[in-house]
Design an enzyme around this catalytic site. Structure first.
Site, PDB file in Angstrom:
ATOM      1  CG  ASP A  73      -5.632 -15.355 -36.546  1.00  0.00           C
ATOM      2  OD1 ASP A  73      -4.911 -16.219 -37.072  1.00  0.00           O
ATOM      3  OD2 ASP A  73      -5.187 -14.332 -35.996  1.00  0.00           O
ATOM      4  CG  HIS A  76      -1.406 -16.567 -36.534  1.00  0.00           C
ATOM      5  ND1 HIS A  76      -2.357 -15.567 -36.444  1.00  0.00           N
ATOM      6  CD2 HIS A  76      -0.217 -15.974 -36.287  1.00  0.00           C
ATOM      7  CE1 HIS A  76      -1.759 -14.422 -36.162  1.00  0.00           C
ATOM      8  NE2 HIS A  76      -0.460 -14.635 -36.058  1.00  0.00           N
ATOM      9  CB  ALA A  99      -2.963  -1.550 -37.929  1.00  0.00           C
ATOM     10  CE1 TYR A 116      -8.452   1.588 -43.995  1.00  0.00           C
ATOM     11  CE2 TYR A 116      -9.209  -0.443 -42.985  1.00  0.00           C
ATOM     12  CZ  TYR A 116      -8.817   0.269 -44.108  1.00  0.00           C
ATOM     13  OH  TYR A 116      -8.813  -0.342 -45.335  1.00  0.00           O
ATOM     14  CB  VAL A 175      -8.055   0.522 -35.822  1.00  0.00           C
ATOM     15  CG1 VAL A 175      -7.371  -0.798 -35.486  1.00  0.00           C
ATOM     16  CG2 VAL A 175      -9.182   0.305 -36.823  1.00  0.00           C
ATOM     17  CB  SER A 195       0.204 -11.779 -34.626  1.00  0.00           C
ATOM     18  OG  SER A 195       0.114 -11.601 -36.002  1.00  0.00           O
TER      19      SER A 195
END
Length: 440
Positions: free
Chosen positions: A211, A240, A339, A341, A344, A391
């Protein structure tokens, strides 16, 4: 025909075809439209030359074919330069950079030895991925490298930018999702059944947070955090990363993380504006795996596929690491990368009523959903904030997985455990995956 001439002709034709193939790949990676088929030089059949019955005629035909091959190689070289120039106009890629995947570790090693002579800087490389992130100063020399050593390359692609996802304006109507927007005004622990004494949840589990970096915060007091800064720009940190870490391992009594005993590997892959790139994310994954991470949280995403990132994710999964990634906040009918793939744990967001959040991406392969609207978390400068996004949903899911691993579940069991215990909502799987995350 002389042996040397036949050899030269063959090599010229092969070089032509390889160069055009590499160019085709680059065109595919940098345009939305399908790549148009390219003309290929067909080698002159030997039978036809023999039938001419004239050695000089056969020689002339061979020379003509040789000239055509060389002309095609030159055209491919010019086209490569043009494609590189076009690529640098795109706002979604890192300018003057490419991600190169080689056919073998040996081909990568050879490239490392010669790159400097062409003014090509190797920013990062990994023999396990057979890949390198390169920065070039001269497009002509970069194109020459791609042409002259085309046989060494398996993939040539841009380095896509990766972002901390922002929030679009809430739409009046949204055909892609249910449009939920009711806030939790908490960290969402009740919905996922993270209740009771959680003081030992996450013990012995290393969670990597890829991140914007983690700063000190009262809610993280006592949490073991190891820092690694890949961006290394000496700028202030975006909040974040601290927020995501607090949702995983925060120790605030009212709005703590799911698994407060988790050990955090803080891998900074995005700068003070929340911007990174797929190569830094891939590098961060490899660093985290090497240091024993068993969960990797990626609460950011890119719009484009990257072979380096895809291979790094596959590498982590092959070693028993659970990779969790945010689905994205673009209201799109497709998931962000990584995301998207296979393998995952992709996570969408739901609101306090269990409806898919208005911003949350939909898409085939979406794995699960978690609280993501009006979530309370830590932030930089000691602040506490209320935020929304996939997130937050991804970080809560990573915390839940850390809790499960500390309760003696094995990493290979995690997908089935999450699926079997998810709360079904009746919404399509493209919107909420298997349902809403709930711990057994």
């Amino acid at each position: 025909m002389n042996d040397w001439l036949k050899t030269f002709l063959t090599l010229s034709a092969v070089l032509c075809l390889i160069s055009l193939g590499a160019l085709g790949w680059l065109a595919f990676e940098t345009t939305d439209a399908p790549v148009q088929s390219m003309a290929k030089l067909e080698p002159l059949p030997k039978k036809k030359a023999a039938e001419a019955g004239d050695a000089k005629a056969a020689e002339r035909m061979a020379v003509e074919a040789q000239a055509a091959a060389l002309a095609a190689v030159g055209a491919a070289y010019d086209e490569l330069q043009r494609k590189l120039a076009e690529l640098n106009k795109s706002p979604s890629v890192v300018k003057n950079e490419l991600l190169l995947r080689f056919n073998s570790p040996e081909a990568l090693a050879a490239f490392r030895n010669r790159a400097g002579l062409s003014g090509i800087d190797i920013v990062y490389s990994d023999a396990r991925l057979k890949s390198a992130r390169v920065r070039y100063r001269d497009a002509a020399k970069m194109a020459q490298e791609l042409r002259d050593h085309a046989k060494d390359y398996d993939n040539i692609a841009p380095n896509y930018l990766a972002y901390v996802p922002g929030l679009p304006q809430e739409p009046q109507t949204d055909p892609n999702n249910a449009g939920g927007s009711v806030p939790f005004q908490s960290s969402g622990l009740e919905m996922i059944n993270a209740v009771g004494d959680r003081s030992r949840w996450g013990a012995g589990v290393k969670v990597a947070v890829l991140d914007t970096g983690v700063t000190e915060h009262a809610s993280l007091t006592g949490v073991k955090v190891t820092h690694h800064d890949i961006v290394n720009d000496h700028q202030s940190y975006h909040g974040h990363g601290t927020a995501m870490t607090s949702l995983i391992a925060g120790r605030d009594e009212a709005n703590g993380g799911v698994a407060p005993q988790s050990e955090i590997l803080d891998v900074r892959v995005a700068d003070s504006t929340g911007t990174g790139d797929t190569a830094m994310v891939a590098e961060g994954i490899m660093w985290a795996v090497d240091r024993g991470a068993v969960v990797i949280n990626i609460s950011l995403g890119a719009a484009g596929d990257s072979s380096m990132l895809r291979d790094a994710v596959a590498y982590a999964i092959s070693r028993g690491v659970v990779v969790v990634a945010a689905a994205g906040n673009e209201q799109a009918n497709a998931l962000s990368y990584p995301a998207s793939y296979s393998g995952v744990i992709s996570v969408a967001a739901v609101d306090a009523q269990g409806r898919q959040a208005y911003f949350s991406n939909s898409g085939q392969g979406l794995f699960i959903s978690a609280p993501g609207v009006g979530i309370v978390s830590a932030y930089s400068d000691g602040k506490t904030v209320i935020g929304s996004g996939t997130s937050q949903a991804a970080a809560i899911t990573s915390g839940a997985i850390s809790a499960l691993l500390s309760r003696n579940y094995q990493s290979q069991q995690i997908p089935n455990v999450l699926t079997q215990n998810a709360v079904r909502t009746g919404a399509p799987s493209t919107q909420v995956g298997a349902g809403i995350l709930r711990l057994p």
